[in-house]
Write a protein that holds these residues in place. Structure first.
Motif, PDB file in Angstrom:
ATOM      1  N   ASN A 180      50.219  31.165  13.889  1.00  0.00           N
ATOM      2  CA  ASN A 180      50.918  30.742  12.673  1.00  0.00           C
ATOM      3  C   ASN A 180      52.437  30.824  12.772  1.00  0.00           C
ATOM      4  OD1 ASN A 180      48.523  30.202  11.373  1.00  0.00           O
ATOM      5  ND2 ASN A 180      48.338  32.272  10.555  1.00  0.00           N
ATOM      6  N   SER A 181      52.980  31.137  13.978  1.00  0.00           N
ATOM      7  CA  SER A 181      54.422  31.198  14.110  1.00  0.00           C
ATOM      8  C   SER A 181      54.946  29.891  14.673  1.00  0.00           C
ATOM      9  CB  SER A 181      54.836  32.364  15.018  1.00  0.00           C
ATOM     10  OG  SER A 181      54.376  32.158  16.339  1.00  0.00           O
ATOM     11  N   ARG A 182      56.163  29.532  14.329  1.00  0.00           N
ATOM     12  CA  ARG A 182      56.773  28.315  14.836  1.00  0.00           C
ATOM     13  C   ARG A 182      57.583  28.651  16.063  1.00  0.00           C
ATOM     14  NH1 ARG A 182      59.987  25.149  10.412  1.00  0.00           N
ATOM     15  NH2 ARG A 182      59.735  23.513  11.960  1.00  0.00           N
ATOM     16  N   PRO A 183      57.765  27.683  16.995  1.00  0.00           N
ATOM     17  CA  PRO A 183      58.614  27.919  18.153  1.00  0.00           C
ATOM     18  C   PRO A 183      60.037  28.221  17.702  1.00  0.00           C
ATOM     19  CG  PRO A 183      57.290  25.929  18.438  1.00  0.00           C
ATOM     20  CD  PRO A 183      57.131  26.359  17.017  1.00  0.00           C
ATOM     21  N   PRO A 184      60.805  28.945  18.521  1.00  0.00           N
ATOM     22  CA  PRO A 184      62.189  29.259  18.153  1.00  0.00           C
ATOM     23  C   PRO A 184      62.984  27.997  17.828  1.00  0.00           C
ATOM     24  CG  PRO A 184      61.525  30.526  20.071  1.00  0.00           C
ATOM     25  CD  PRO A 184      60.414  29.554  19.806  1.00  0.00           C
ATOM     26  N   ILE A 185      63.872  28.095  16.871  1.00  0.00           N
ATOM     27  CA  ILE A 185      64.645  26.938  16.443  1.00  0.00           C
ATOM     28  C   ILE A 185      65.507  26.403  17.574  1.00  0.00           C
ATOM     29  CG2 ILE A 185      66.584  28.302  15.543  1.00  0.00           C
ATOM     30  CD1 ILE A 185      66.743  26.221  13.251  1.00  0.00           C
ATOM     31  N   ALA A 186      65.943  27.281  18.492  1.00  0.00           N
ATOM     32  CA  ALA A 186      66.751  26.828  19.627  1.00  0.00           C
ATOM     33  C   ALA A 186      65.946  25.877  20.513  1.00  0.00           C
ATOM     34  CB  ALA A 186      67.252  28.022  20.439  1.00  0.00           C
ATOM     35  N   TRP A 187      64.650  26.156  20.712  1.00  0.00           N
ATOM     36  CA  TRP A 187      63.807  25.262  21.495  1.00  0.00           C
ATOM     37  C   TRP A 187      63.727  23.898  20.833  1.00  0.00           C
ATOM     38  CZ3 TRP A 187      58.709  28.153  23.188  1.00  0.00           C
ATOM     39  CH2 TRP A 187      59.054  29.366  23.834  1.00  0.00           C
ATOM     40  N   ARG A 188      63.484  23.931  19.522  1.00  0.00           N
ATOM     41  CA  ARG A 188      63.307  22.667  18.797  1.00  0.00           C
ATOM     42  C   ARG A 188      64.596  21.844  18.753  1.00  0.00           C
ATOM     43  NH1 ARG A 188      61.999  24.480  13.470  1.00  0.00           N
ATOM     44  NH2 ARG A 188      62.082  26.676  14.045  1.00  0.00           N
ATOM     45  N   TYR A 189      65.704  22.514  18.539  1.00  0.00           N
ATOM     46  CA  TYR A 189      66.980  21.802  18.478  1.00  0.00           C
ATOM     47  C   TYR A 189      67.338  21.222  19.847  1.00  0.00           C
ATOM     48  CZ  TYR A 189      71.921  20.792  17.882  1.00  0.00           C
ATOM     49  OH  TYR A 189      73.152  20.153  17.849  1.00  0.00           O
ATOM     50  N   CYS A 190      67.189  22.035  20.893  1.00  0.00           N
ATOM     51  CA  CYS A 190      67.532  21.555  22.241  1.00  0.00           C
ATOM     52  C   CYS A 190      66.609  20.410  22.662  1.00  0.00           C
ATOM     53  CB  CYS A 190      67.425  22.706  23.237  1.00  0.00           C
ATOM     54  SG  CYS A 190      68.003  22.284  24.889  1.00  0.00           S
ATOM     55  N   GLY A 191      65.315  20.539  22.353  1.00  0.00           N
ATOM     56  CA  GLY A 191      64.391  19.463  22.679  1.00  0.00           C
ATOM     57  C   GLY A 191      64.761  18.178  21.966  1.00  0.00           C
ATOM     58  N   GLY A 192      65.181  18.301  20.696  1.00  0.00           N
ATOM     59  CA  GLY A 192      65.615  17.128  19.958  1.00  0.00           C
ATOM     60  C   GLY A 192      66.855  16.482  20.558  1.00  0.00           C
ATOM     61  N   GLN A 193      67.762  17.323  21.080  1.00  0.00           N
ATOM     62  CA  GLN A 193      68.966  16.786  21.720  1.00  0.00           C
ATOM     63  C   GLN A 193      68.632  16.032  23.009  1.00  0.00           C
ATOM     64  OE1 GLN A 193      72.486  17.039  20.762  1.00  0.00           O
ATOM     65  NE2 GLN A 193      71.278  17.230  18.880  1.00  0.00           N
ATOM     66  N   ILE A 194      67.691  16.564  23.770  1.00  0.00           N
ATOM     67  CA  ILE A 194      67.274  15.858  24.993  1.00  0.00           C
ATOM     68  C   ILE A 194      66.714  14.487  24.638  1.00  0.00           C
ATOM     69  CG2 ILE A 194      65.613  15.873  26.911  1.00  0.00           C
ATOM     70  CD1 ILE A 194      65.805  18.945  26.881  1.00  0.00           C
ATOM     71  N   LYS A 195      65.857  14.457  23.631  1.00  0.00           N
ATOM     72  CA  LYS A 195      65.266  13.186  23.211  1.00  0.00           C
ATOM     73  C   LYS A 195      66.332  12.220  22.708  1.00  0.00           C
ATOM     74  CE  LYS A 195      61.674  11.318  20.161  1.00  0.00           C
ATOM     75  NZ  LYS A 195      60.646  11.664  19.143  1.00  0.00           N
ATOM     76  N   MET A 196      67.307  12.735  21.969  1.00  0.00           N
ATOM     77  CA  MET A 196      68.365  11.875  21.433  1.00  0.00           C
ATOM     78  C   MET A 196      69.216  11.284  22.555  1.00  0.00           C
ATOM     79  SD  MET A 196      71.526  12.812  18.878  1.00  0.00           S
ATOM     80  CE  MET A 196      72.465  13.503  20.262  1.00  0.00           C
ATOM     81  N   TRP A 197      69.651  12.138  23.500  1.00  0.00           N
ATOM     82  CA  TRP A 197      70.468  11.644  24.615  1.00  0.00           C
ATOM     83  C   TRP A 197      69.675  10.659  25.467  1.00  0.00           C
ATOM     84  CZ3 TRP A 197      75.521  11.951  25.541  1.00  0.00           C
ATOM     85  CH2 TRP A 197      76.270  12.921  24.863  1.00  0.00           C
ATOM     86  N   ARG A 198      68.387  10.941  25.663  1.00  0.00           N
ATOM     87  CA  ARG A 198      67.555  10.036  26.454  1.00  0.00           C
ATOM     88  C   ARG A 198      67.459   8.672  25.775  1.00  0.00           C
ATOM     89  NH1 ARG A 198      62.497   8.781  26.055  1.00  0.00           N
ATOM     90  NH2 ARG A 198      61.860  10.527  24.706  1.00  0.00           N
ATOM     91  N   GLY A 199      67.302   8.683  24.454  1.00  0.00           N
ATOM     92  CA  GLY A 199      67.219   7.431  23.725  1.00  0.00           C
ATOM     93  C   GLY A 199      68.510   6.635  23.795  1.00  0.00           C
ATOM     94  N   GLN A 200      69.648   7.309  23.665  1.00  0.00           N
ATOM     95  CA  GLN A 200      70.939   6.627  23.730  1.00  0.00           C
ATOM     96  C   GLN A 200      71.190   6.023  25.104  1.00  0.00           C
ATOM     97  OE1 GLN A 200      73.985   9.381  22.507  1.00  0.00           O
ATOM     98  NE2 GLN A 200      73.640   8.989  20.320  1.00  0.00           N
ATOM     99  N   ALA A 201      70.663   6.699  26.147  1.00  0.00           N
ATOM    100  CA  ALA A 201      70.868   6.191  27.506  1.00  0.00           C
ATOM    101  C   ALA A 201      69.786   5.203  27.925  1.00  0.00           C
ATOM    102  CB  ALA A 201      70.908   7.365  28.490  1.00  0.00           C
TER     103      ALA A 201
END
Length: 269
Positions: free
Chosen positions: A4-25
């Protein structure tokens, strides 16, 4: 990872940044996975924050997506926290809280402690606390207690009977401490209840905790054990704590019954 615990917010934020940069490129997940020598599902898990993004993926994604070091810079924020204490955050939240609900198992709540009781606790601390730090901590606690006089702030305390029988500082100190509890309960915004011993299992048996409500109606739960603390705002966990506190108040003696018990304990000293 706890159920019932969520992954650390740092994981989620960093993963989102990877996806965003990948999409832009205009780089596909399959291309990134192949370049980093991961399978696609592993990269997907990292992008969604379900797994911690690795140094290898960050470096490859940074170069492949032209992030110019921005993704690599995230690595240090993905490491486990070295300082597990949340005391400064808790103190800040307590200082502006409009409601404080506290359950204590074996000690009198800090906001209700006399200086003598607090000093006895700190002098017995292991490893020993420097004398100057003890006096500073006592002064800080006295300052925190000033909020009890703010009638717009609600304080609910449920104290397990064992805490009132733990002879911190000896009979004289404990008698003064019990008297302080009676005095605090006379305030119209402070409610002190005693949970009597001998009734079997109760929902606070796992340990003490505090619930805070902010002026914006945000809810926080605070737990402290062996110098490791947690200040939590996740809705489901805070709700569970609130339900436990509600049950503890129901199982505790009424205010009047609690005053009678505290008075009886004083007569025993």
């Amino acid at each position: 990872m706890l159920r019932n615990s969520r992954p650390p917010i740092a994981w989620r934020y960093c993963g989102g940044q990877i996806k965003m940069w990948r999409g832009q490129a205009d780089v596909t997940r399959e291309e990134l996975a192949a370049e980093a020598n991961y399978d696609v599902e592993t990269v997907k898990s990292m992008e969604q924050g379900r797994r911690r993004p690795t140094q290898r993926l960050l470096m490859v994604a940074d170069q492949l997506c032209g992030a110019k070091g921005f993704l690599i810079a995230a690595e240090e924020y993905l490491l486990p926290e070295r300082d597990l204490t949340k005391v400064p955050e808790y103190m800040a939240a307590e200082a502006e809280a409009v409601a404080v609900h506290n359950f204590e198992l074996i000690l009198v709540p800090g906001l209700l402690q006399t200086e003598e009781y607090t000093r006895a606790l700190m002098e017995a601390h292991m490893p020993p606390t420097p004398g100057g730090d003890i006096e500073a901590d006592i002064a800080n606690r006295v300052q925190r207690q000033e909020r009890l006089s703010e009638e717009t702030v609600l304080f609910n305390f449920v104290i397990y009977e064992a805490a009132l029988r733990t002879m911190v500082g000896g009979p004289t100190v404990m008698k003064g401490q019990l008297r302080r509890l009676l005095q605090a309960g006379e305030r119209r915004n402070v409610f002190v209840q005693v949970l009597p011993a001998g009734q079997g299992y109760f929902p606070g048996m796992e340990g003490a905790f505090t619930l805070l409500e902010s002026p914006e109606y945000e809810q926080f739960a605070y737990v402290e054990s062996q110098e490791v603390t947690s200040l939590d705002s996740e809705g489901q966990r805070v709700s569970a704590m609130a339900k436990r506190f509600a049950m503890l108040r129901m199982q505790a003696l009424s205010e009047e019954g609690s005053r009678r018990l505290i008075g009886a304990l004083m007569e025993e000293l």
